[in-house]
Design a protein around this motif. Sequence first.
Motif: not given
Length: 378
Positions: A128-151, A153-158
């Motif tokens: 979550a910290a890595e995503v937050q850092e990316a969002v903080n780098q510049a104004p961001t309209a949207l974050v889009v992420l998979c809940h789990a990767c289909n390759v 199966g790893a789950i993201l802390p959405i």
Amino acid sequence: MIYLDHGATSYPKAPGVSAAVANFINDASGNPGRGGHRLTIAASRAIEGARVTVADLLGGDPERTLLGPGATFWLNTILCGRLGPGDRVVTSALEHNSVMRPLRWLEDERGIQISVVEGISPTGVPTAAEVQEAVNQAPTALVVLCHACNVNGAILPIEEIARRVAPTPVVVDGAQTAGALPFDFSHSGLAAFVCSGHKGLQGPSGTGVVLLAEDFVIQPLIRGGTGSNSESEDMPVVLPDLLEAGTPNGPGIAGLGAACAWLADQTIEAIRHHESLLIKRCINAMQEIPHLRLAGWAKAIPQTGVLSFTIEGVDAGELAAWLDRERGIALRAGLHCAPAAHRRLGTFPTGTLRVGVGPQTTEHDIDALVTALEDRCR
Ligand SMILES: Cc1ncc(COP(=O)(O)O)c(C=O)c1O
């Protein structure tokens, strides 16, 4: 047949699905919302009943739970309906082409900017910290992420990501998790949750769902008849009509409703428990097979009932064909419509073999796969 391709679609479908599809075709095949005769009313009832069942299962508001042809359709609707010139989007390196292709098209055609968070974990899952850092780098309209990767199966802390980046809207592709992971949209903090109806939700092909938060407005991707406001050449502004133009897939939706009723009865917690045990059994056994490598796997990262593997010196496509032909085991080889994820996991362009378990998979199925792989690699 031993079916281990639940990452692609579920089989067999939940009990009651084929009967619900047949009942709709035989007894409710009017055009819902179009006219007032008994068949249109029966069709409307079946569809609205299914909508409530789906919404209840996933924690959505039925009025903001939209039904359509699949996750791909709803992801395109959201991305193309929300993003315009100069908008910046943050995403992960694990996305399916249902996210990456519309994003790349929007980059070329509308000049959006895409920031991909690679994640330091070997699974490619960003913290979550890595995503937050990316969002903080510049104004961001949207974050889009998979809940789990289909390759892998790893789950993201959405949920944690949504908390950290608020008020930036977070849209989640839950194609690999809906019906397989306990989830409550109403407490998720997400702007939208998109999923297939035909994978973990155990419904028919050609069905998909989006749940929208109250303040998240999207424009339709397609426009047409809705049975309402027919005097106007503009789309009605109310949901679901705004986003559900054209005659819906009534049989599919009725089947999806039956599948979600079955899931509610079984409980998603119980299904998650069952699938977790099976995938752990599979991982433990595979780790003993010489030259077999689990792709993008790490013990510390939770995963769904999906995993990917390669075997040194063995062509994935040929092995999948052999498993099908010689042992009656169905699983998928290749890139699984997710080239970005394979690039991140180091399995591009050859791809992987993917195992996906479902509610009706047994320990015997897993053991049969492991034995077949041992025999083949001997
Ligand atoms: C992660 C992910 N997103 C989106 C999709 C597309 O889903 P649908 O077939 O419902 O359009 C899939 C299906 O393979 C998927 O695995």
